[in-house]
Design an enzyme around this catalytic site. Structure first.
Site, mmCIF file in Angstrom:
data_model
loop_
_atom_site.group_PDB
_atom_site.id
_atom_site.type_symbol
_atom_site.label_atom_id
_atom_site.label_comp_id
_atom_site.label_asym_id
_atom_site.label_seq_id
_atom_site.Cartn_x
_atom_site.Cartn_y
_atom_site.Cartn_z
ATOM 1 N N ARG A 50 0.858 -1.182 0.000
ATOM 2 C CA ARG A 50 0.000 0.000 0.000
ATOM 3 C C ARG A 50 0.888 1.223 0.000
ATOM 4 O O ARG A 50 1.406 1.613 1.038
ATOM 5 C CB ARG A 50 -0.934 -0.035 1.213
ATOM 6 C CG ARG A 50 -2.090 -1.003 1.027
ATOM 7 C CD ARG A 50 -2.855 -1.194 2.312
ATOM 8 N NE ARG A 50 -2.051 -1.937 3.283
ATOM 9 C CZ ARG A 50 -2.438 -2.210 4.526
ATOM 10 N NH1 ARG A 50 -3.616 -1.794 4.951
ATOM 11 N NH2 ARG A 50 -1.662 -2.890 5.341
ATOM 12 N N ASP A 52 2.162 5.157 -0.319
ATOM 13 C CA ASP A 52 1.691 6.456 0.168
ATOM 14 C C ASP A 52 1.324 7.403 -0.973
ATOM 15 O O ASP A 52 1.684 7.166 -2.133
ATOM 16 C CB ASP A 52 2.811 7.140 0.969
ATOM 17 C CG ASP A 52 2.996 6.510 2.329
ATOM 18 O OD1 ASP A 52 1.996 6.094 2.931
ATOM 19 O OD2 ASP A 52 4.154 6.449 2.768
ATOM 20 N N ARG A 198 11.566 5.551 2.767
ATOM 21 C CA ARG A 198 11.771 7.003 2.763
ATOM 22 C C ARG A 198 12.619 7.445 3.962
ATOM 23 O O ARG A 198 13.440 8.371 3.857
ATOM 24 C CB ARG A 198 10.429 7.723 2.764
ATOM 25 C CG ARG A 198 9.699 7.596 1.424
ATOM 26 C CD ARG A 198 8.250 8.037 1.524
ATOM 27 N NE ARG A 198 8.131 9.393 2.029
ATOM 28 C CZ ARG A 198 6.981 9.954 2.389
ATOM 29 N NH1 ARG A 198 5.840 9.272 2.290
ATOM 30 N NH2 ARG A 198 6.954 11.192 2.828
#
Lengths: 249, 249
Positions: A50, A52, A198
């Site tokens: 999933r 972002d 990230r």
């Protein structure tokens, strides 16, 4: 009822992320709406990951159960026609076994993070890469990245919104390459925590700028504390590259 | 008065082309307006090549004469700040000799043309590449391309609007490479006719699809007739890559 597996490319810029949201467009909704348009069925689409808001997909894998009798190639063509003008494309579609699950059967996920290391603003890559102005030492980044490879508690690199049962994960690969002013970071693991790539990229950028040493990165990892994070890199440069499944090459 | 040379990257999608037009935005106008904003001077910007609407620039070279005393680095930074949100970026800026001319001093120009060879629509590359659905034989394209290399009358591959004095040009390089579903065509010459690269790419695509042989391509070249052209490839996939000048490496 047939279970169809999809390989999906998408530009994350206009979307709130993969997962269906009440307050804005999502990749999942775009595909579910396209399936409904083709089959008149309200189906749920499940994905390997999933992503972002603003994160892109090069070859996301997903599946859906469809009652209508339709050949995989025709389904793919019909979905691509319906998906326009959304920047979502079905690259491949095949019928799979009923117990094949895009998320739960997936045994490996990989991402690439793209940095453009220059002063000038981005043009066609705006939203598709992270521009870092400070010169980055990619070799130092690659060396420090090896601190994170292996089995670790990645609490420092985990969003406070992460729903994973455990912060302990095995990172199989984290490599950094430079080609001209492009710095690419490749990450692979069975699974990742929310914001993990990230967050790792943000800290590697600190190393590349010379503001952090490999020891600083190790200390951040060992702190097991989100507050030890230097920087969470923006979604722009992140691409879901590949999901692997047993029996696939 | 100082002559400044610029290296410019631009996304051609929102522009009518490089050259200033009465009826729409151009890259030239964006840069001239930015210079006017920084220096309060109405200057003309000259480029190595005048790209068509929708064609992109990776490292276009250009120059302008500016009276205001300003360091090249400061000028570059100020222009990039003024150019936003237009997708035009000054990658480099330097003071050059008064007789250096982006167009007339240029001794070599190169382009790349990007094809995505697949059925699925493009997502983030929409407008940045040409999607060709029919499978392309890149090796056949590369072989046939060699027919065009050398000194020829390129009338067949020249727009009827071409203002060049002569259709006779020397093509130094035309090579075709495949990497996965990406086919890249690299072209280099001292100068090109209007639409020459797109026209050559269109005919090479016919070869790649198996609809033309290398002999058909040779016959089209020897016809010296625009009507012999198979296909003019769309601007989307075309990028001005590099301009070379005497004394530069």
């Amino acid at each position: 009822m047939t279970r169809f597996a999809f390989t999906v490319e998408f530009d994350g810029r206009p979307f709130m992320g993969w997962q269906r949201q009440a307050h804005g467009p999502s990749v999942q909704q775009a595909i579910e709406d396209a399936i409904a348009s083709v089959t008149s069925e309200a189906v749920a689409v499940h994905a390997a990951g999933r992503t972002d808001a603003g994160v892109h997909g090069i070859a996301m894998r997903a599946h859906a159960d469809i009652a209508k009798e339709i050949a995989p190639f025709r389904l793919m063509e019909a979905l691509n026609a319906r998906l326009r003008p959304d920047p979502v494309a079905i690259l491949a579609c095949e019928a799979v076994a009923d117990d094949w699950h895009a998320r739960f059967s997936c045994t490996g996920r990989s991402y690439v993070y793209r940095i453009v290391n220059r002063r000038a603003p981005l043009t066609w890559e705006n939203g598709l890469a992270w521009r870092v102005i400070q010169p980055l030492d990619a070799a130092a980044m690659h060396g420090a990245a090896q601190v994170l490879v292996g089995l670790h508690d990645f609490t420092t690199f985990r969003s406070v919104h992460c729903q994973s049962a455990s912060p302990v994960k095995t990172l199989d690969r984290l490599s950094v390459e430079r080609e001209g002013d492009r710095v690419s970071i490749h990450a692979a693991a069975r699974s990742f925590l929310h914001h993990q790539v990230r967050s790792m990229v943000g800290c590697l950028a600190m190393v590349g700028m010379g503001r952090w040493s490999a020891d600083d990165l190790r200390a951040a990892l060992e702190a097991r504390d989100r507050a030890a994070l230097a920087l969470n890199a923006p979604p722009d440069g992140l691409y879901f590259v590949r999901a692997t499944y047993p029996g696939e090459s």
